[in-house]
Design a protein around this motif. Structure first.
Motif, mmCIF file in Angstrom:
data_model
loop_
_atom_site.group_PDB
_atom_site.id
_atom_site.type_symbol
_atom_site.label_atom_id
_atom_site.label_comp_id
_atom_site.label_asym_id
_atom_site.label_seq_id
_atom_site.Cartn_x
_atom_site.Cartn_y
_atom_site.Cartn_z
ATOM 1 N N VAL A 107 36.229 76.593 39.459
ATOM 2 C CA VAL A 107 35.286 75.733 38.599
ATOM 3 C C VAL A 107 33.902 75.660 39.261
ATOM 4 C CG1 VAL A 107 35.040 73.414 37.992
ATOM 5 C CG2 VAL A 107 37.362 74.221 38.262
ATOM 6 N N TYR A 108 32.919 75.772 38.389
ATOM 7 C CA TYR A 108 31.524 75.979 38.771
ATOM 8 C C TYR A 108 30.682 74.904 38.252
ATOM 9 C CZ TYR A 108 30.278 78.113 34.268
ATOM 10 O OH TYR A 108 29.876 78.218 32.904
ATOM 11 N N GLN A 109 31.389 74.064 37.272
ATOM 12 C CA GLN A 109 30.613 73.017 36.560
ATOM 13 C C GLN A 109 31.499 71.935 35.929
ATOM 14 O OE1 GLN A 109 27.823 74.273 33.561
ATOM 15 N NE2 GLN A 109 26.025 73.046 34.558
ATOM 16 N N ALA A 110 31.285 70.784 35.775
ATOM 17 C CA ALA A 110 32.129 69.862 35.049
ATOM 18 C C ALA A 110 31.325 68.836 34.209
ATOM 19 C CB ALA A 110 32.855 69.154 36.071
ATOM 20 N N GLY A 111 31.800 68.701 33.012
ATOM 21 C CA GLY A 111 31.177 67.616 32.178
ATOM 22 C C GLY A 111 32.031 66.276 32.284
ATOM 23 N N ARG A 112 31.934 65.425 31.110
ATOM 24 C CA ARG A 112 32.905 64.177 31.284
ATOM 25 C C ARG A 112 34.190 64.484 31.224
ATOM 26 N NH1 ARG A 112 35.140 60.308 28.444
ATOM 27 N NH2 ARG A 112 35.003 61.210 26.393
ATOM 28 N N THR A 113 34.894 65.465 30.238
ATOM 29 C CA THR A 113 36.179 65.767 30.043
ATOM 30 C C THR A 113 36.327 67.379 30.398
ATOM 31 O OG1 THR A 113 36.192 66.041 27.831
ATOM 32 C CG2 THR A 113 36.755 63.813 28.804
ATOM 33 N N SER A 114 35.317 67.921 30.343
ATOM 34 C CA SER A 114 35.307 69.453 30.163
ATOM 35 C C SER A 114 35.209 69.880 31.698
ATOM 36 C CB SER A 114 34.325 70.202 29.448
ATOM 37 O OG SER A 114 32.993 69.840 30.105
ATOM 38 N N VAL A 115 35.506 71.116 31.755
ATOM 39 C CA VAL A 115 35.841 71.973 33.216
ATOM 40 C C VAL A 115 35.294 73.428 32.801
ATOM 41 C CG1 VAL A 115 37.168 72.529 35.051
ATOM 42 C CG2 VAL A 115 37.621 70.622 34.013
ATOM 43 N N HIS A 116 34.223 73.833 33.409
ATOM 44 C CA HIS A 116 33.711 74.931 33.184
ATOM 45 C C HIS A 116 34.094 75.892 34.379
ATOM 46 C CE1 HIS A 116 30.727 73.795 29.970
ATOM 47 N NE2 HIS A 116 31.111 72.415 30.697
ATOM 48 N N VAL A 117 34.845 77.008 33.916
ATOM 49 C CA VAL A 117 35.547 78.087 34.966
ATOM 50 C C VAL A 117 34.879 79.398 34.707
ATOM 51 C CG1 VAL A 117 37.691 79.123 35.824
ATOM 52 C CG2 VAL A 117 37.529 76.691 34.832
ATOM 53 N N ARG A 118 34.588 80.137 36.251
ATOM 54 C CA ARG A 118 34.129 81.502 36.314
ATOM 55 C C ARG A 118 35.411 82.294 36.534
ATOM 56 N NH1 ARG A 118 29.831 84.642 38.473
ATOM 57 N NH2 ARG A 118 30.071 86.741 37.591
ATOM 58 N N LEU A 119 35.341 83.447 35.779
ATOM 59 C CA LEU A 119 36.629 84.241 35.877
ATOM 60 C C LEU A 119 35.769 85.613 36.133
ATOM 61 C CD1 LEU A 119 38.339 82.222 33.310
ATOM 62 C CD2 LEU A 119 39.517 83.316 35.128
ATOM 63 N N GLN A 120 36.486 86.454 37.019
ATOM 64 C CA GLN A 120 36.228 87.618 37.233
ATOM 65 C C GLN A 120 37.662 88.663 37.353
ATOM 66 O OE1 GLN A 120 33.322 87.145 40.264
ATOM 67 N NE2 GLN A 120 32.091 88.388 39.112
ATOM 68 N N THR A 121 37.761 89.707 36.694
ATOM 69 C CA THR A 121 38.911 90.649 36.928
ATOM 70 C C THR A 121 38.417 91.841 37.635
ATOM 71 O OG1 THR A 121 39.943 89.524 35.101
ATOM 72 C CG2 THR A 121 40.796 91.698 35.805
ATOM 73 N N TYR A 122 39.219 92.503 38.552
ATOM 74 C CA TYR A 122 39.014 93.734 39.278
ATOM 75 C C TYR A 122 40.001 94.567 39.313
ATOM 76 C CZ TYR A 122 35.503 91.005 41.558
ATOM 77 O OH TYR A 122 34.110 89.779 41.883
ATOM 78 N N ARG A 123 39.789 95.863 39.107
ATOM 79 C CA ARG A 123 40.740 96.820 39.465
ATOM 80 C C ARG A 123 40.919 97.017 40.904
ATOM 81 N NH1 ARG A 123 41.309 101.090 41.640
ATOM 82 N NH2 ARG A 123 39.209 101.303 42.132
ATOM 83 N N GLU A 124 42.267 96.656 41.508
ATOM 84 C CA GLU A 124 42.495 96.942 42.747
ATOM 85 C C GLU A 124 43.415 98.024 42.966
ATOM 86 O OE1 GLU A 124 42.775 93.940 46.245
ATOM 87 O OE2 GLU A 124 44.636 94.052 44.939
ATOM 88 N N ASP A 125 43.056 99.187 43.767
ATOM 89 C CA ASP A 125 44.202 100.170 44.304
ATOM 90 C C ASP A 125 44.831 99.372 45.564
ATOM 91 O OD1 ASP A 125 45.342 102.041 46.051
ATOM 92 O OD2 ASP A 125 43.911 103.375 45.186
#
Length: 146
Positions: A77-95
């Protein structure tokens, strides 16, 4: 738990043939599903309530993840509003054998916290108590707006 660092979750999925398209790379829809599940976990950890997906601001598929690779999803979570939750997502290819990682997907999801009756409910204020938390928040805000 309202501190950004306490919302950090990562999970791995082994990309199997049933996840793949005819090019032997994972379907984008599977990646989005995995991201949505992990993002919801970060949102719920922060909100202390169930959360539902309200919006996907963007999804940038930068490179494929091949069958046999591991998809590593990071969420916070990087930010929040009154009822909202803002989420950062990153996907990686991993060996999995070498630990080598390469970013494949970047996204921002918004969830809404709901009460037991399914109505939007307030979330706590997000705090950032560590340098690492500040770095993560700044990165999310900078890249989202950039």
């Amino acid at each position: 738990m309202t501190d950004l660092r306490s919302t950090y979750i990562e999970n791995r999925e082994m990309v199997q043939p049933n996840h793949a398209n005819n090019l032997q790379s994972v379907h984008g829809g599977n990646v989005m599903k995995w991201m949505d599940e992990i993002g919801a976990m970060s949102a719920m950890r922060f909100a202390g309530n169930s959360c539902v997906t309200a919006r996907i601001n963007q999804v940038d598929f930068e490179r494929p993840i091949r069958v046999g690779d591991v998809a590593l999803i990071e969420s916070y979570v990087y930010q929040a509003g009154r009822t909202s939750v803002h989420v950062r997502l990153q996907t990686y290819r991993e060996d999995i054998t070498s630990g080598e990682r390469e970013k494949t997907t970047d996204s921002y999801f918004v969830y809404v916290a709901i009460d037991k009756d399914g109505n939007p409910t307030p979330v706590p204020e997000l705090t950032v108590e560590s340098e690492e938390g500040k770095r993560l928040q700044d990165a999310a805000l900078d890249e989202k707006d950039g």
